[in-house]
Design a protein around this motif. Sequence first.
Motif, PDB file in Angstrom:
ATOM      1  N   ALA A  35       0.673  -0.758  -0.204  1.00  0.00           N
ATOM      2  CA  ALA A  35      -0.366  -0.460   0.346  1.00  0.00           C
ATOM      3  C   ALA A  35       1.229   1.426   0.285  1.00  0.00           C
ATOM      4  O   ALA A  35       0.655   2.044  -0.734  1.00  0.00           O
ATOM      5  N   GLY A  36       1.961   1.015   1.366  1.00  0.00           N
ATOM      6  CA  GLY A  36       2.504   2.297   1.139  1.00  0.00           C
ATOM      7  C   GLY A  36       3.272   2.374  -0.270  1.00  0.00           C
ATOM      8  O   GLY A  36       3.556   3.900  -1.068  1.00  0.00           O
ATOM      9  N   LEU A  90       2.457   1.888  -3.615  1.00  0.00           N
ATOM     10  CA  LEU A  90       1.600   2.056  -4.569  1.00  0.00           C
ATOM     11  C   LEU A  90       0.206   3.938  -3.809  1.00  0.00           C
ATOM     12  O   LEU A  90       0.321   4.663  -5.182  1.00  0.00           O
ATOM     13  N   ASP A  91       0.695   4.231  -2.498  1.00  0.00           N
ATOM     14  CA  ASP A  91       0.184   4.973  -2.673  1.00  0.00           C
ATOM     15  C   ASP A  91       1.441   6.224  -3.067  1.00  0.00           C
ATOM     16  O   ASP A  91       1.585   7.495  -3.642  1.00  0.00           O
ATOM     17  N   LYS A  92       2.901   5.590  -3.289  1.00  0.00           N
ATOM     18  CA  LYS A  92       3.811   7.133  -3.547  1.00  0.00           C
ATOM     19  C   LYS A  92       3.607   6.835  -5.304  1.00  0.00           C
ATOM     20  O   LYS A  92       4.095   7.645  -5.692  1.00  0.00           O
ATOM     21  N   HIS A  93       4.429   5.356  -6.114  1.00  0.00           N
ATOM     22  CA  HIS A  93       4.501   5.098  -7.164  1.00  0.00           C
ATOM     23  C   HIS A  93       3.204   5.379  -8.044  1.00  0.00           C
ATOM     24  O   HIS A  93       2.982   4.896  -9.292  1.00  0.00           O
ATOM     25  N   GLY A  94       2.133   4.271  -7.166  1.00  0.00           N
ATOM     26  CA  GLY A  94       0.870   3.966  -8.334  1.00  0.00           C
ATOM     27  C   GLY A  94       1.451   1.902  -8.887  1.00  0.00           C
ATOM     28  O   GLY A  94       2.531   1.746  -7.399  1.00  0.00           O
ATOM     29  N   ARG A 154      -9.802   0.343  -1.968  1.00  0.00           N
ATOM     30  CA  ARG A 154      -9.212   1.596  -1.984  1.00  0.00           C
ATOM     31  C   ARG A 154      -8.364   1.494  -3.107  1.00  0.00           C
ATOM     32  O   ARG A 154      -7.795   2.764  -4.489  1.00  0.00           O
ATOM     33  N   TYR A 155      -8.183   0.506  -4.173  1.00  0.00           N
ATOM     34  CA  TYR A 155      -6.582   0.220  -4.920  1.00  0.00           C
ATOM     35  C   TYR A 155      -7.166  -0.064  -6.196  1.00  0.00           C
ATOM     36  O   TYR A 155      -7.110   0.170  -7.189  1.00  0.00           O
ATOM     37  N   SER A 166      -7.313   2.761  -8.955  1.00  0.00           N
ATOM     38  CA  SER A 166      -6.650   3.057  -9.738  1.00  0.00           C
ATOM     39  C   SER A 166      -5.613   1.582 -10.395  1.00  0.00           C
ATOM     40  O   SER A 166      -5.037   1.995 -11.232  1.00  0.00           O
TER      41      SER A 166
END
Length: 300
Positions: A81-82, A84-88, A117-118, A121
């Motif tokens: 998750a970290g 994906l939040d930073k780089h997708g 949540r993801y 994206s």
Amino acid sequence: MKLHKVIFVFSFILAIQQASSQDKVYFNNLSRQLESIREEDIQSRKRVDSLQRIDPYNTPLINAFWDSIRVLDAKHSAFVAGILDKHGWLDSTYISAKASHTLFLVIQHADVAIQERYLPSLRKAVKSNRYGKVYYAMLTDRILMKKNKFQLYGTQIGSIYTGQQAIWPIRDARNVNKRRKELGLQSIEEYAKKNQVILQMTLFDSLENRVLFEGFITPRNNRVDSATAVFITDERGVPLATVNTVGYFRLLLKRSDLKKKRFIKSNQCKGSLPSLKSTQKDRYFLNLIYDESCHVTEQL
């Protein structure tokens, strides 16, 4: 003055090269971490699968294995998750192909809240051709299955009352192969045969106006008499479902009919079933017990 410009341009190019080199080191390290997570994920599930084949009735030990896997999944999903939040959704342009697939694998095994949540994206990544369409289909189906809804593409496998693996029920099953073909997937029949699982096609669109109730209705003494016919009926006595020799039943109802009374009827007695509450689920499991007077109670 010209010398200063040359020095500036050289310094600028050097800075870009250093940054690029640092990025390469960073993403290489990230690839190694994700590939290690991938191996942990796969091996942990292989161990529990082996145990279930060798000793399928050792429930305490199997449950303990799954508890440890859930702890591992939570740790992995927090890490991913970290990222994906930073780089997708990083593709193989940045990290290794195995590492890129690990991002999906971990989210596929995460809690449904993280999956939801993801999902948007991931859909964007698929639309931009950075991820295959099948990944979006699989995560969509997994979310629906976890929420006890019928899946769309037939990618997810569950189990039936006998313990055998089966394709999770599919919404608008008549057109599932059309949807699968759009994703470049084999037919649902070929998929079931390849994975050696049962395919139960439902010829209705449950999500819109129907609910599937299934489960067990068994005598309180646990002695099921195969000679005793047991039915679930409506108020007029019309059979709605047959209870088989191990007590299993499947009952398909319109959502608008959920509040109507239903009964259990055997050779010896007749009794009211507990009222079925309105539900947003498509599939609902019941565990019912009846006594010699056909008085029925529900076990939660």
